[in-house]
Design a protein around this motif. Sequence first.
Motif, PDB file in Angstrom:
ATOM      1  N   MET A   1      31.357  45.218  39.681  1.00  0.00           N
ATOM      2  CA  MET A   1      30.897  44.376  38.591  1.00  0.00           C
ATOM      3  C   MET A   1      31.161  42.920  38.941  1.00  0.00           C
ATOM      4  N   PRO A   2      30.246  42.037  38.619  1.00  0.00           N
ATOM      5  CA  PRO A   2      30.469  40.620  38.910  1.00  0.00           C
ATOM      6  C   PRO A   2      31.450  40.010  37.904  1.00  0.00           C
ATOM      7  N   ALA A   3      32.038  38.897  38.302  1.00  0.00           N
ATOM      8  CA  ALA A   3      32.964  38.190  37.423  1.00  0.00           C
ATOM      9  C   ALA A   3      32.208  37.634  36.220  1.00  0.00           C
ATOM     10  N   LEU A   4      32.900  37.519  35.112  1.00  0.00           N
ATOM     11  CA  LEU A   4      32.322  37.024  33.875  1.00  0.00           C
ATOM     12  C   LEU A   4      32.122  35.513  33.967  1.00  0.00           C
ATOM     13  N   LYS A   5      31.000  35.023  33.495  1.00  0.00           N
ATOM     14  CA  LYS A   5      30.715  33.578  33.485  1.00  0.00           C
ATOM     15  C   LYS A   5      31.319  32.972  32.227  1.00  0.00           C
ATOM     16  N   VAL A   6      32.027  31.857  32.391  1.00  0.00           N
ATOM     17  CA  VAL A   6      32.673  31.175  31.276  1.00  0.00           C
ATOM     18  C   VAL A   6      32.186  29.725  31.260  1.00  0.00           C
ATOM     19  N   SER A   7      31.799  29.244  30.091  1.00  0.00           N
ATOM     20  CA  SER A   7      31.327  27.862  29.982  1.00  0.00           C
ATOM     21  C   SER A   7      32.505  26.899  30.131  1.00  0.00           C
ATOM     22  N   PRO A   8      32.251  25.665  30.567  1.00  0.00           N
ATOM     23  CA  PRO A   8      33.348  24.702  30.735  1.00  0.00           C
ATOM     24  C   PRO A   8      34.114  24.420  29.449  1.00  0.00           C
ATOM     25  N   ALA A   9      33.443  24.360  28.325  1.00  0.00           N
ATOM     26  CA  ALA A   9      34.131  24.111  27.049  1.00  0.00           C
ATOM     27  C   ALA A   9      35.023  25.290  26.679  1.00  0.00           C
ATOM     28  N   GLN A  10      34.507  26.490  26.899  1.00  0.00           N
ATOM     29  CA  GLN A  10      35.283  27.690  26.597  1.00  0.00           C
ATOM     30  C   GLN A  10      36.472  27.804  27.557  1.00  0.00           C
ATOM     31  N   ARG A  11      36.261  27.447  28.815  1.00  0.00           N
ATOM     32  CA  ARG A  11      37.337  27.479  29.798  1.00  0.00           C
ATOM     33  C   ARG A  11      38.446  26.492  29.423  1.00  0.00           C
ATOM     34  N   ALA A  12      38.079  25.316  28.951  1.00  0.00           N
ATOM     35  CA  ALA A  12      39.075  24.325  28.540  1.00  0.00           C
ATOM     36  C   ALA A  12      39.890  24.830  27.354  1.00  0.00           C
ATOM     37  N   GLU A  13      39.232  25.465  26.395  1.00  0.00           N
ATOM     38  CA  GLU A  13      39.936  26.017  25.235  1.00  0.00           C
ATOM     39  C   GLU A  13      40.890  27.129  25.655  1.00  0.00           C
ATOM     40  N   LEU A  14      40.444  27.996  26.551  1.00  0.00           N
ATOM     41  CA  LEU A  14      41.295  29.096  27.003  1.00  0.00           C
ATOM     42  C   LEU A  14      42.467  28.587  27.839  1.00  0.00           C
ATOM     43  N   ARG A  15      42.267  27.496  28.581  1.00  0.00           N
ATOM     44  CA  ARG A  15      43.368  26.912  29.352  1.00  0.00           C
ATOM     45  C   ARG A  15      44.470  26.413  28.430  1.00  0.00           C
TER      46      ARG A  15
ATOM     47  N   GLU B   1      36.337  43.155  40.023  1.00  0.00           N
ATOM     48  CA  GLU B   1      36.528  44.578  39.729  1.00  0.00           C
ATOM     49  C   GLU B   1      36.744  44.856  38.250  1.00  0.00           C
ATOM     50  N   LEU B   2      37.333  43.904  37.520  1.00  0.00           N
ATOM     51  CA  LEU B   2      37.622  44.135  36.104  1.00  0.00           C
ATOM     52  C   LEU B   2      36.622  43.447  35.182  1.00  0.00           C
ATOM     53  N   ASN B   3      35.596  42.795  35.756  1.00  0.00           N
ATOM     54  CA  ASN B   3      34.593  42.081  34.979  1.00  0.00           C
ATOM     55  C   ASN B   3      35.255  41.075  34.036  1.00  0.00           C
ATOM     56  N   ALA B   4      36.212  40.293  34.574  1.00  0.00           N
ATOM     57  CA  ALA B   4      36.955  39.301  33.810  1.00  0.00           C
ATOM     58  C   ALA B   4      36.514  37.905  34.224  1.00  0.00           C
ATOM     59  N   GLY B   5      36.838  36.944  33.396  1.00  0.00           N
ATOM     60  CA  GLY B   5      36.468  35.562  33.668  1.00  0.00           C
ATOM     61  C   GLY B   5      37.620  34.793  34.280  1.00  0.00           C
ATOM     62  N   PRO B   6      37.392  34.122  35.429  1.00  0.00           N
ATOM     63  CA  PRO B   6      38.445  33.284  36.007  1.00  0.00           C
ATOM     64  C   PRO B   6      38.580  32.004  35.187  1.00  0.00           C
ATOM     65  N   ILE B   7      39.779  31.725  34.722  1.00  0.00           N
ATOM     66  CA  ILE B   7      40.000  30.553  33.879  1.00  0.00           C
ATOM     67  C   ILE B   7      40.658  29.433  34.667  1.00  0.00           C
TER      68      ILE B   7
ATOM     69  N   VAL C   1      45.118  32.637  35.887  1.00  0.00           N
ATOM     70  CA  VAL C   1      44.833  32.883  34.469  1.00  0.00           C
ATOM     71  C   VAL C   1      43.481  33.578  34.393  1.00  0.00           C
ATOM     72  N   ILE C   2      43.474  34.737  33.710  1.00  0.00           N
ATOM     73  CA  ILE C   2      42.272  35.572  33.628  1.00  0.00           C
ATOM     74  C   ILE C   2      42.022  35.927  32.168  1.00  0.00           C
ATOM     75  N   TRP C   3      40.736  35.991  31.801  1.00  0.00           N
ATOM     76  CA  TRP C   3      40.343  36.299  30.427  1.00  0.00           C
ATOM     77  C   TRP C   3      39.247  37.347  30.428  1.00  0.00           C
ATOM     78  N   LYS C   4      39.380  38.304  29.523  1.00  0.00           N
ATOM     79  CA  LYS C   4      38.331  39.299  29.325  1.00  0.00           C
ATOM     80  C   LYS C   4      38.205  39.532  27.823  1.00  0.00           C
ATOM     81  N   PRO C   5      37.067  39.147  27.229  1.00  0.00           N
ATOM     82  CA  PRO C   5      36.919  39.311  25.781  1.00  0.00           C
ATOM     83  C   PRO C   5      36.753  40.777  25.411  1.00  0.00           C
TER      84      PRO C   5
END
Length: 195
Positions: free
Chosen positions: A1-15, A72-78, A86-90
């Motif tokens: 599975m490919p890595a999850l795409k995260v928008s820059p604004a969402q990435r900043a909030e998650l950081r 492998e986990l279909n997670a988003g690199p933050i 730091v990894i995120w998976k909704p």
Amino acid sequence: MPALKVSPAQRAELRTQAHALKPVVLIGAEGLTEAVLAEIKVHLNAHQLIKIRVFGDEREERAAIYARICDELNAGPIQQIGKLLVIWKPQPARPVPSTPANRAKATATKTGSGRRTALPSAREASSERSSPGEKSSRGAAPRLVKVVKQPDDPKRRPKAQTVVVRGNERVTAGGTIKRAKKRQTSAKRQHQSTK
């Protein structure tokens, strides 16, 4: 599975949310094994946003581990800072089953000149605090809580606000969120306590 795409604004909030987190998974000399991947998957399902510490001196190896985990986990690199990842998976949104209690909450009763919704019972109120996809058990983190704050002006209506409460936080009676205090250690010295 490919890595999850995260928008820059969402990435900043998650950081900003990940700043206070401690690493929950440590990757040692053995590298990224299947057991470590399974542990990361468990923590992602429980917390959605996690930190991982990699004990390795090779920068390229850490970057490869980061990419492999996300793929492998279909997670988003933050974020990757040195040895911290730091990894995120909704969590997928699950539909709320139609029950008589849910239908009762949706009905409204007419009182006087204005409309009011029927008040939920204690069991319904506790299930209302958590998001639809989560279990309503106490202490499950993170969970969404609806807080109603009274304004300073008595002529104004109270405002309802939904806030996220994490595992080490609680909601006070006034509607503010407080972190749990660390356990205090004894001020006595160890050699004085035994005689």
